[in-house]
Scaffold this motif. Structure first.
Motif, PDB file in Angstrom:
ATOM      1  N   LYS A 205     -45.126  27.519-131.592  1.00 62.94           N
ATOM      2  CA  LYS A 205     -45.243  27.649-130.141  1.00 62.94           C
ATOM      3  C   LYS A 205     -46.233  26.633-129.554  1.00 62.94           C
ATOM      4  CE  LYS A 205     -42.455  31.202-129.874  1.00 62.94           C
ATOM      5  NZ  LYS A 205     -41.126  31.070-129.223  1.00 62.94           N
ATOM      6  N   ASP A 206     -46.369  25.500-130.224  1.00 60.28           N
ATOM      7  CA  ASP A 206     -47.279  24.468-129.722  1.00 60.28           C
ATOM      8  C   ASP A 206     -46.818  24.030-128.331  1.00 60.28           C
ATOM      9  OD1 ASP A 206     -48.720  22.016-129.242  1.00 60.28           O
ATOM     10  OD2 ASP A 206     -49.055  21.854-131.401  1.00 60.28           O
ATOM     11  N   GLN A 207     -47.700  24.174-127.374  1.00 62.71           N
ATOM     12  CA  GLN A 207     -47.364  23.898-125.981  1.00 62.71           C
ATOM     13  C   GLN A 207     -47.617  22.448-125.578  1.00 62.71           C
ATOM     14  OE1 GLN A 207     -49.919  25.459-127.293  1.00 62.71           O
ATOM     15  NE2 GLN A 207     -51.652  25.732-125.884  1.00 62.71           N
ATOM     16  N   LEU A 208     -48.196  21.654-126.470  1.00 66.16           N
ATOM     17  CA  LEU A 208     -48.519  20.259-126.162  1.00 66.16           C
ATOM     18  C   LEU A 208     -47.700  19.279-126.987  1.00 66.16           C
ATOM     19  CD1 LEU A 208     -52.426  20.456-125.864  1.00 66.16           C
ATOM     20  CD2 LEU A 208     -50.721  20.670-124.052  1.00 66.16           C
ATOM     21  N   VAL A 209     -47.751  19.447-128.293  1.00 67.31           N
ATOM     22  CA  VAL A 209     -47.010  18.566-129.205  1.00 67.31           C
ATOM     23  C   VAL A 209     -45.877  19.382-129.818  1.00 67.31           C
ATOM     24  CG1 VAL A 209     -47.152  17.061-131.220  1.00 67.31           C
ATOM     25  CG2 VAL A 209     -49.134  17.301-129.697  1.00 67.31           C
ATOM     26  N   PRO A 210     -44.615  19.004-129.617  1.00 66.70           N
ATOM     27  CA  PRO A 210     -43.503  19.841-130.070  1.00 66.70           C
ATOM     28  C   PRO A 210     -43.459  20.023-131.579  1.00 66.70           C
ATOM     29  CG  PRO A 210     -42.709  17.677-129.399  1.00 66.70           C
ATOM     30  CD  PRO A 210     -44.146  17.764-128.966  1.00 66.70           C
ATOM     31  N   TYR A 211     -43.175  21.231-131.997  1.00 59.96           N
ATOM     32  CA  TYR A 211     -42.998  21.548-133.417  1.00 59.96           C
ATOM     33  C   TYR A 211     -41.723  20.904-133.946  1.00 59.96           C
ATOM     34  CZ  TYR A 211     -41.637  24.527-137.400  1.00 59.96           C
ATOM     35  OH  TYR A 211     -41.223  24.991-138.630  1.00 59.96           O
ATOM     36  N   GLY A 212     -40.695  20.860-133.123  1.00 57.56           N
ATOM     37  CA  GLY A 212     -39.439  20.212-133.487  1.00 57.56           C
ATOM     38  C   GLY A 212     -39.243  18.954-132.675  1.00 57.56           C
ATOM     39  N   THR A 213     -38.111  18.870-131.967  1.00 62.03           N
ATOM     40  CA  THR A 213     -37.812  17.725-131.111  1.00 62.03           C
ATOM     41  C   THR A 213     -37.785  18.183-129.661  1.00 62.03           C
ATOM     42  OG1 THR A 213     -36.513  16.628-132.831  1.00 62.03           O
ATOM     43  CG2 THR A 213     -36.117  15.940-130.553  1.00 62.03           C
ATOM     44  N   ALA A 214     -38.676  17.627-128.860  1.00 57.89           N
ATOM     45  CA  ALA A 214     -38.761  18.009-127.444  1.00 57.89           C
ATOM     46  C   ALA A 214     -39.655  17.009-126.726  1.00 57.89           C
ATOM     47  CB  ALA A 214     -39.324  19.423-127.291  1.00 57.89           C
ATOM     48  N   ALA A 215     -39.725  17.137-125.418  1.00 55.21           N
ATOM     49  CA  ALA A 215     -40.609  16.278-124.642  1.00 55.21           C
ATOM     50  C   ALA A 215     -42.065  16.655-124.890  1.00 55.21           C
ATOM     51  CB  ALA A 215     -40.291  16.393-123.160  1.00 55.21           C
ATOM     52  N   HIS A 216     -42.916  15.651-124.990  1.00 51.63           N
ATOM     53  CA  HIS A 216     -44.350  15.893-125.139  1.00 51.63           C
ATOM     54  C   HIS A 216     -44.836  16.706-123.941  1.00 51.63           C
ATOM     55  CE1 HIS A 216     -48.677  14.887-125.549  1.00 51.63           C
ATOM     56  NE2 HIS A 216     -48.382  14.813-126.833  1.00 51.63           N
ATOM     57  N   ARG A 217     -45.590  17.750-124.240  1.00 53.36           N
ATOM     58  CA  ARG A 217     -46.076  18.702-123.232  1.00 53.36           C
ATOM     59  C   ARG A 217     -44.939  19.358-122.448  1.00 53.36           C
ATOM     60  NH1 ARG A 217     -52.144  17.403-121.151  1.00 53.36           N
ATOM     61  NH2 ARG A 217     -52.879  16.420-123.061  1.00 53.36           N
ATOM     62  N   PHE A 218     -43.724  19.208-122.965  1.00 50.67           N
ATOM     63  CA  PHE A 218     -42.531  19.803-122.366  1.00 50.67           C
ATOM     64  C   PHE A 218     -42.355  19.388-120.906  1.00 50.67           C
ATOM     65  CE2 PHE A 218     -43.617  22.224-126.080  1.00 50.67           C
ATOM     66  CZ  PHE A 218     -42.392  22.373-126.718  1.00 50.67           C
ATOM     67  N   CYS A 219     -42.692  18.130-120.634  1.00 47.26           N
ATOM     68  CA  CYS A 219     -42.436  17.550-119.312  1.00 47.26           C
ATOM     69  C   CYS A 219     -40.923  17.519-119.079  1.00 47.26           C
ATOM     70  CB  CYS A 219     -42.991  16.132-119.227  1.00 47.26           C
ATOM     71  SG  CYS A 219     -44.771  15.997-119.572  1.00 47.26           S
ATOM     72  N   THR A 220     -40.519  17.507-117.826  1.00 45.46           N
ATOM     73  CA  THR A 220     -39.099  17.410-117.502  1.00 45.46           C
ATOM     74  C   THR A 220     -38.700  15.938-117.347  1.00 45.46           C
ATOM     75  OG1 THR A 220     -39.509  17.548-115.124  1.00 45.46           O
ATOM     76  CG2 THR A 220     -39.167  19.625-116.306  1.00 45.46           C
ATOM     77  N   ALA A 221     -37.409  15.682-117.406  1.00 47.67           N
ATOM     78  CA  ALA A 221     -36.908  14.305-117.393  1.00 47.67           C
ATOM     79  C   ALA A 221     -37.208  13.575-116.091  1.00 47.67           C
ATOM     80  CB  ALA A 221     -35.413  14.289-117.677  1.00 47.67           C
ATOM     81  N   ASN A 222     -37.482  14.297-115.022  1.00 51.69           N
ATOM     82  CA  ASN A 222     -37.820  13.622-113.760  1.00 51.69           C
ATOM     83  C   ASN A 222     -39.326  13.507-113.541  1.00 51.69           C
ATOM     84  OD1 ASN A 222     -38.245  16.297-113.321  1.00 51.69           O
ATOM     85  ND2 ASN A 222     -37.102  16.443-111.392  1.00 51.69           N
ATOM     86  N   ASP A 223     -40.122  13.862-114.559  1.00 50.33           N
ATOM     87  CA  ASP A 223     -41.571  13.638-114.492  1.00 50.33           C
ATOM     88  C   ASP A 223     -41.887  12.202-114.861  1.00 50.33           C
ATOM     89  OD1 ASP A 223     -42.480  16.207-113.753  1.00 50.33           O
ATOM     90  OD2 ASP A 223     -42.301  16.916-115.819  1.00 50.33           O
ATOM     91  N   ALA A 224     -42.937  11.664-114.259  1.00 50.83           N
ATOM     92  CA  ALA A 224     -43.331  10.270-114.539  1.00 50.83           C
ATOM     93  C   ALA A 224     -43.683  10.059-116.005  1.00 50.83           C
ATOM     94  CB  ALA A 224     -44.517   9.892-113.654  1.00 50.83           C
ATOM     95  N   GLY A 225     -44.172  11.127-116.649  1.00 53.40           N
ATOM     96  CA  GLY A 225     -44.632  10.995-118.028  1.00 53.40           C
ATOM     97  C   GLY A 225     -43.714  11.607-119.066  1.00 53.40           C
ATOM     98  N   TRP A 226     -42.430  11.704-118.744  1.00 52.62           N
ATOM     99  CA  TRP A 226     -41.476  12.262-119.718  1.00 52.62           C
ATOM    100  C   TRP A 226     -41.425  11.397-120.964  1.00 52.62           C
ATOM    101  CZ3 TRP A 226     -36.484  10.726-121.602  1.00 52.62           C
ATOM    102  CH2 TRP A 226     -35.775  11.751-122.245  1.00 52.62           C
ATOM    103  N   LEU A 227     -41.628  12.007-122.137  1.00 56.58           N
ATOM    104  CA  LEU A 227     -41.682  11.264-123.386  1.00 56.58           C
ATOM    105  C   LEU A 227     -41.230  12.174-124.522  1.00 56.58           C
ATOM    106  CD1 LEU A 227     -42.615   8.682-124.951  1.00 56.58           C
ATOM    107  CD2 LEU A 227     -44.878   9.752-125.106  1.00 56.58           C
ATOM    108  N   MET A 228     -40.096  11.849-125.133  1.00 50.61           N
ATOM    109  CA  MET A 228     -39.603  12.648-126.250  1.00 50.61           C
ATOM    110  C   MET A 228     -40.446  12.380-127.493  1.00 50.61           C
ATOM    111  SD  MET A 228     -37.157  14.578-125.243  1.00 50.61           S
ATOM    112  CE  MET A 228     -36.421  15.088-126.793  1.00 50.61           C
ATOM    113  N   MET A 229     -40.690  13.450-128.263  1.00 46.32           N
ATOM    114  CA  MET A 229     -41.433  13.305-129.506  1.00 46.32           C
ATOM    115  C   MET A 229     -40.825  14.198-130.575  1.00 46.32           C
ATOM    116  SD  MET A 229     -45.428  12.721-128.460  1.00 46.32           S
ATOM    117  CE  MET A 229     -45.711  11.576-129.801  1.00 46.32           C
ATOM    118  N   PHE A 230     -41.137  13.882-131.820  1.00 44.75           N
ATOM    119  CA  PHE A 230     -40.513  14.537-132.962  1.00 44.75           C
ATOM    120  C   PHE A 230     -41.617  15.087-133.869  1.00 44.75           C
ATOM    121  CE2 PHE A 230     -38.095  11.058-131.252  1.00 44.75           C
ATOM    122  CZ  PHE A 230     -36.824  11.598-131.071  1.00 44.75           C
ATOM    123  N   GLY A 231     -41.743  16.410-133.873  1.00 43.04           N
ATOM    124  CA  GLY A 231     -42.844  17.060-134.554  1.00 43.04           C
ATOM    125  C   GLY A 231     -42.584  17.384-136.011  1.00 43.04           C
ATOM    126  N   ALA A 232     -43.410  18.284-136.548  1.00 48.41           N
ATOM    127  CA  ALA A 232     -43.437  18.551-137.989  1.00 48.41           C
ATOM    128  C   ALA A 232     -42.090  18.991-138.548  1.00 48.41           C
ATOM    129  CB  ALA A 232     -44.502  19.600-138.284  1.00 48.41           C
TER     130      ALA A 232
END
Length: 292
Positions: A205-232
């Protein structure tokens, strides 16, 4: 109560010395922009096991400090490890790594940290004899933003544009890596020739860095800082696909606090590093820690 003589008191203090943590020594390894970059060196307490750890602290590329890592360093030193905690440029200091910070600025913050971690690594290699380092037993580790820096140093998305800086890492490899709540920017960079035996710790349930594949901090695609990341979880699945040595500790229901597990999971770290350095770690192992 019987009074201790001076000689008796001195003897008691000497008996307690092996349990005491070594004081750190601090030295500079580079000057970048307006920053003087340094690392803190913690020596083994008692007999050394020959393994050294380079640790990168967290803090969202805006904060954090090597001083805060002393409990981790002390714990490992008591087990015979030599520890180096590095500082690096905090490009987003006063800005933050949130959804309103643009993606290019986020990527620059990571890039600068990776550059500094690379230069710190090369400094350790260049001064290995003086610092007591066996470079075949040097482990890379990091927490949160530091874990992201460590992963990007291993699976480097910046190296094609900066070959001179990173050519070194085509010839030299870390003995192992320990990643506490980190993520990769680009799974295409996670290749067999870059892999090192890896320990991953992450909360589901990491709310900042995704455990799986998701946007960093779970930003939405229309946020200026949307960034997909791939966790543990995603990294572990890649290890399975490539059949590379990896152990994943999944903490069910836990959040980003798992980024601080290097302060408490000394037995797990010790077992992992010793097996990785000895070359006895094979395959993948997934360990689930149930929610309590």
């Amino acid at each position: 109560m019987k009074k201790l003589t001076f000689v008796g008191l001195l003897g008691l203090l000497l008996l307690q010395l092996p349990a005491m943590a070594q004081e750190k020594t601090r030295f500079n390894y580079a000057i970048k922009d307006t920053d003087t970059l340094y690392m803190d060196h913690y020596k083994p307490v008692g007999k050394s096991n020959g393994i050294s750890v380079m640790f990168i602290h967290g803090g969202a590329f805006e904060g954090g400090h090597p001083d805060n890592q002393k409990p981790m360093a002390d714990g490992l030193c008591k087990l015979g490890y030599r520890v180096f905690v590095i500082s690096y440029r905090l490009y987003l200091k006063g800005v933050g790594f949130g959804c309103n910070t643009t993606t290019p600025e986020k990527l620059k913050a990571v890039r600068l940290a990776v550059e500094d971690a690379a230069d710190a690594t090369k400094y350790l290699y260049a001064n290995a004899r003086e610092l007591g380092i066996d470079t075949t037993k040097l482990v890379l580790a990091g927490s949160s933003a530091g874990a992201e820096t460590a992963l990007q140093l291993l699976f480097n998305p910046y190296e094609k544009k900066d070959k001179a800086r990173y050519e070194f890492f085509g010839r030299q490899k870390f003995a192992a890596s320990m990643i506490f709540a980190g993520a990769v920017l680009d799974m295409n960079t996670v290749k067999e020739d870059k892999w090192t035996p890896m320990l991953l710790m992450h909360g589901t349930k990491d709310q900042l860095v995704p455990y799986g594949t998701a946007a960093h901090r779970f930003c939405t695609a229309n946020d200026a800082g949307w960034l997909m990341m791939f966790g543990a979880k995603t990294i572990y699945e890649k290890a399975q696909e490539m059949n590379k040595p990896c152990i994943l500790y999944t903490y069910e229901g836990k959040g980003h606090e798992i980024s601080g597990k290097m302060f408490s999971e000394f037995a797990k770290m010790d077992e992992f590093m010793k097996s990785a350095v000895a070359g006895t770690m094979n395959g993948q192992q997934s360990v689930v820690i149930p929610a309590q």
